[in-house]
Design a protein around this motif. Sequence first.
Motif, PDB file in Angstrom:
ATOM      1  N   ARG A 146     -17.705  11.376  11.296  1.00 57.03           N
ATOM      2  CA  ARG A 146     -18.207  12.251  10.234  1.00 57.03           C
ATOM      3  C   ARG A 146     -17.199  12.371   9.084  1.00 57.03           C
ATOM      4  O   ARG A 146     -17.034  13.423   8.490  1.00 57.03           O
ATOM      5  CB  ARG A 146     -18.585  13.631  10.772  1.00 57.03           C
ATOM      6  CG  ARG A 146     -19.432  13.653  12.031  1.00 57.03           C
ATOM      7  CD  ARG A 146     -20.833  13.162  11.926  1.00 57.03           C
ATOM      8  NE  ARG A 146     -21.625  13.864  10.934  1.00 57.03           N
ATOM      9  CZ  ARG A 146     -22.744  13.371  10.415  1.00 57.03           C
ATOM     10  NH1 ARG A 146     -23.186  12.200  10.799  1.00 57.03           N
ATOM     11  NH2 ARG A 146     -23.408  14.041   9.512  1.00 57.03           N
ATOM     12  N   VAL A 147     -16.493  11.271   8.808  1.00 58.44           N
ATOM     13  CA  VAL A 147     -15.511  11.231   7.719  1.00 58.44           C
ATOM     14  C   VAL A 147     -16.275  11.076   6.403  1.00 58.44           C
ATOM     15  O   VAL A 147     -17.094  10.168   6.262  1.00 58.44           O
ATOM     16  CB  VAL A 147     -14.516  10.070   7.920  1.00 58.44           C
ATOM     17  CG1 VAL A 147     -13.570   9.950   6.731  1.00 58.44           C
ATOM     18  CG2 VAL A 147     -13.753  10.251   9.226  1.00 58.44           C
ATOM     19  N   LEU A 148     -15.987  11.962   5.471  1.00 58.25           N
ATOM     20  CA  LEU A 148     -16.683  11.942   4.187  1.00 58.25           C
ATOM     21  C   LEU A 148     -15.767  11.387   3.101  1.00 58.25           C
ATOM     22  O   LEU A 148     -14.691  11.925   2.849  1.00 58.25           O
ATOM     23  CB  LEU A 148     -17.136  13.350   3.821  1.00 58.25           C
ATOM     24  CG  LEU A 148     -18.100  13.992   4.823  1.00 58.25           C
ATOM     25  CD1 LEU A 148     -18.379  15.441   4.435  1.00 58.25           C
ATOM     26  CD2 LEU A 148     -19.393  13.190   4.917  1.00 58.25           C
ATOM     27  N   PHE A 149     -16.221  10.301   2.492  1.00 52.63           N
ATOM     28  CA  PHE A 149     -15.510   9.723   1.351  1.00 52.63           C
ATOM     29  C   PHE A 149     -16.183  10.220   0.075  1.00 52.63           C
ATOM     30  O   PHE A 149     -17.416  10.277   0.011  1.00 52.63           O
ATOM     31  CB  PHE A 149     -15.562   8.186   1.395  1.00 52.63           C
ATOM     32  CG  PHE A 149     -14.706   7.576   2.458  1.00 52.63           C
ATOM     33  CD1 PHE A 149     -13.341   7.438   2.273  1.00 52.63           C
ATOM     34  CD2 PHE A 149     -15.268   7.146   3.652  1.00 52.63           C
ATOM     35  CE1 PHE A 149     -12.545   6.881   3.253  1.00 52.63           C
ATOM     36  CE2 PHE A 149     -14.479   6.587   4.641  1.00 52.63           C
ATOM     37  CZ  PHE A 149     -13.113   6.452   4.443  1.00 52.63           C
ATOM     38  N   PRO A 150     -15.396  10.552  -0.938  1.00 53.95           N
ATOM     39  CA  PRO A 150     -16.011  10.973  -2.204  1.00 53.95           C
ATOM     40  C   PRO A 150     -16.964   9.890  -2.711  1.00 53.95           C
ATOM     41  O   PRO A 150     -16.653   8.709  -2.650  1.00 53.95           O
ATOM     42  CB  PRO A 150     -14.811  11.121  -3.146  1.00 53.95           C
ATOM     43  CG  PRO A 150     -13.642  11.336  -2.243  1.00 53.95           C
ATOM     44  CD  PRO A 150     -13.942  10.565  -0.985  1.00 53.95           C
ATOM     45  N   SER A 151     -18.099  10.309  -3.140  1.00 50.24           N
ATOM     46  CA  SER A 151     -19.160   9.458  -3.710  1.00 50.24           C
ATOM     47  C   SER A 151     -19.904   8.613  -2.678  1.00 50.24           C
ATOM     48  O   SER A 151     -20.852   7.922  -3.033  1.00 50.24           O
ATOM     49  CB  SER A 151     -18.636   8.557  -4.838  1.00 50.24           C
ATOM     50  OG  SER A 151     -17.940   7.437  -4.331  1.00 50.24           O
ATOM     51  N   ALA A 152     -19.499   8.641  -1.408  1.00 46.02           N
ATOM     52  CA  ALA A 152     -20.260   7.907  -0.381  1.00 46.02           C
ATOM     53  C   ALA A 152     -21.386   8.810   0.123  1.00 46.02           C
ATOM     54  O   ALA A 152     -21.142   9.967   0.474  1.00 46.02           O
ATOM     55  CB  ALA A 152     -19.357   7.489   0.769  1.00 46.02           C
ATOM     56  N   PRO A 153     -22.611   8.293   0.157  1.00 46.12           N
ATOM     57  CA  PRO A 153     -23.739   9.145   0.537  1.00 46.12           C
ATOM     58  C   PRO A 153     -23.823   9.447   2.044  1.00 46.12           C
ATOM     59  O   PRO A 153     -24.500  10.379   2.430  1.00 46.12           O
ATOM     60  CB  PRO A 153     -24.957   8.341   0.079  1.00 46.12           C
ATOM     61  CG  PRO A 153     -24.498   6.920   0.094  1.00 46.12           C
ATOM     62  CD  PRO A 153     -23.032   6.961  -0.236  1.00 46.12           C
ATOM     63  N   THR A 154     -23.139   8.655   2.854  1.00 50.64           N
ATOM     64  CA  THR A 154     -23.223   8.849   4.305  1.00 50.64           C
ATOM     65  C   THR A 154     -21.824   8.961   4.906  1.00 50.64           C
ATOM     66  O   THR A 154     -20.865   8.405   4.366  1.00 50.64           O
ATOM     67  CB  THR A 154     -23.961   7.668   4.983  1.00 50.64           C
ATOM     68  OG1 THR A 154     -23.268   6.463   4.657  1.00 50.64           O
ATOM     69  CG2 THR A 154     -25.400   7.555   4.518  1.00 50.64           C
ATOM     70  N   PRO A 155     -21.711   9.652   6.041  1.00 47.26           N
ATOM     71  CA  PRO A 155     -20.397   9.759   6.691  1.00 47.26           C
ATOM     72  C   PRO A 155     -19.990   8.442   7.353  1.00 47.26           C
ATOM     73  O   PRO A 155     -20.837   7.604   7.703  1.00 47.26           O
ATOM     74  CB  PRO A 155     -20.590  10.858   7.729  1.00 47.26           C
ATOM     75  CG  PRO A 155     -22.041  11.058   7.883  1.00 47.26           C
ATOM     76  CD  PRO A 155     -22.727  10.459   6.700  1.00 47.26           C
ATOM     77  N   TYR A 156     -18.692   8.316   7.528  1.00 43.31           N
ATOM     78  CA  TYR A 156     -18.093   7.137   8.137  1.00 43.31           C
ATOM     79  C   TYR A 156     -17.373   7.525   9.422  1.00 43.31           C
ATOM     80  O   TYR A 156     -17.037   8.686   9.627  1.00 43.31           O
ATOM     81  CB  TYR A 156     -17.078   6.493   7.184  1.00 43.31           C
ATOM     82  CG  TYR A 156     -17.714   5.612   6.140  1.00 43.31           C
ATOM     83  CD1 TYR A 156     -17.565   4.229   6.183  1.00 43.31           C
ATOM     84  CD2 TYR A 156     -18.475   6.153   5.114  1.00 43.31           C
ATOM     85  CE1 TYR A 156     -18.158   3.418   5.225  1.00 43.31           C
ATOM     86  CE2 TYR A 156     -19.065   5.355   4.152  1.00 43.31           C
ATOM     87  CZ  TYR A 156     -18.899   3.985   4.215  1.00 43.31           C
ATOM     88  OH  TYR A 156     -19.485   3.179   3.275  1.00 43.31           O
ATOM     89  N   ALA A 157     -17.119   6.529  10.241  1.00 50.48           N
ATOM     90  CA  ALA A 157     -16.242   6.668  11.399  1.00 50.48           C
ATOM     91  C   ALA A 157     -14.995   5.839  11.121  1.00 50.48           C
ATOM     92  O   ALA A 157     -15.085   4.755  10.533  1.00 50.48           O
ATOM     93  CB  ALA A 157     -16.926   6.160  12.667  1.00 50.48           C
ATOM     94  N   VAL A 158     -13.850   6.357  11.529  1.00 46.84           N
ATOM     95  CA  VAL A 158     -12.610   5.584  11.484  1.00 46.84           C
ATOM     96  C   VAL A 158     -12.396   5.074  12.901  1.00 46.84           C
ATOM     97  O   VAL A 158     -12.464   5.842  13.865  1.00 46.84           O
ATOM     98  CB  VAL A 158     -11.417   6.436  11.012  1.00 46.84           C
ATOM     99  CG1 VAL A 158     -10.116   5.639  11.088  1.00 46.84           C
ATOM    100  CG2 VAL A 158     -11.657   6.931   9.590  1.00 46.84           C
ATOM    101  N   MET A 159     -12.155   3.767  13.004  1.00 47.93           N
ATOM    102  CA  MET A 159     -12.005   3.128  14.307  1.00 47.93           C
ATOM    103  C   MET A 159     -10.648   2.434  14.371  1.00 47.93           C
ATOM    104  O   MET A 159     -10.125   1.993  13.351  1.00 47.93           O
ATOM    105  CB  MET A 159     -13.133   2.117  14.535  1.00 47.93           C
ATOM    106  CG  MET A 159     -14.530   2.735  14.450  1.00 47.93           C
ATOM    107  SD  MET A 159     -15.855   1.518  14.680  1.00 47.93           S
ATOM    108  CE  MET A 159     -15.810   1.354  16.471  1.00 47.93           C
ATOM    109  N   GLY A 160     -10.092   2.329  15.566  1.00 40.75           N
ATOM    110  CA  GLY A 160      -8.818   1.661  15.745  1.00 40.75           C
ATOM    111  C   GLY A 160      -8.817   0.834  17.005  1.00 40.75           C
ATOM    112  O   GLY A 160      -9.552   1.124  17.950  1.00 40.75           O
ATOM    113  N   ALA A 161      -7.988  -0.210  17.006  1.00 36.00           N
ATOM    114  CA  ALA A 161      -7.862  -1.098  18.178  1.00 36.00           C
ATOM    115  C   ALA A 161      -6.444  -1.632  18.260  1.00 36.00           C
ATOM    116  O   ALA A 161      -5.830  -1.920  17.231  1.00 36.00           O
ATOM    117  CB  ALA A 161      -8.826  -2.284  18.069  1.00 36.00           C
TER     118      ALA A 161
END
Length: 178
Positions: free
Chosen positions: A156-171
């Motif tokens: 549920r990461v919100l970037f300015p101007s992005a209409p939908t939330p993102y996930a940050v993933m790591g490996a």
Amino acid sequence: MDDVAVGPLDLAARVDDALAVQALAFGLSDEEIAVRRHIVLRHLACPGARALGATTPEGRLVGFVYGMPNDRAHWWSTVVEPYLRSEGLDHWLDDSFTITELHVHPGYQHRGLGRALITRITDEAAEPRSILSAIDTESPARRLYRSLGYHDLARRVLFPSAPTPYAVMGAPLPLQRP
């Protein structure tokens, strides 16, 4: 992967070809493409930035990936850092190779090109882990990342101007192979 070859890409020289792929894969407007063109060229000036492309025998670019060692001062890191910190995972921003963009032309998806691009670029990374962001929905991209060992660090990461939330993933690197 048929006759498509994955190899080094002079992204600055082929930025318009790459953004045409991204526009098809991600549904971008002409205005968004113009903004992203500036961002890509700025990223390429960062130390350690590199790109790979997937090209047909005729030289048509049908996929690309680029990334760089993460820098906490970069815009992306400043946006995701509070989300990661709230999960006690902001250390992922250190000693990580960031996948900035990975896109495959829709007509060439589901052939292993995305997997080949991301594993090859991360195999060349000196960092012990990789991070990226993806739209926070179940998608073929998220399934690909999970199959390679990426897991959700923040959602549920919100970037300015992005209409939908993102996930940050790591490996951890190297990425898992199925």
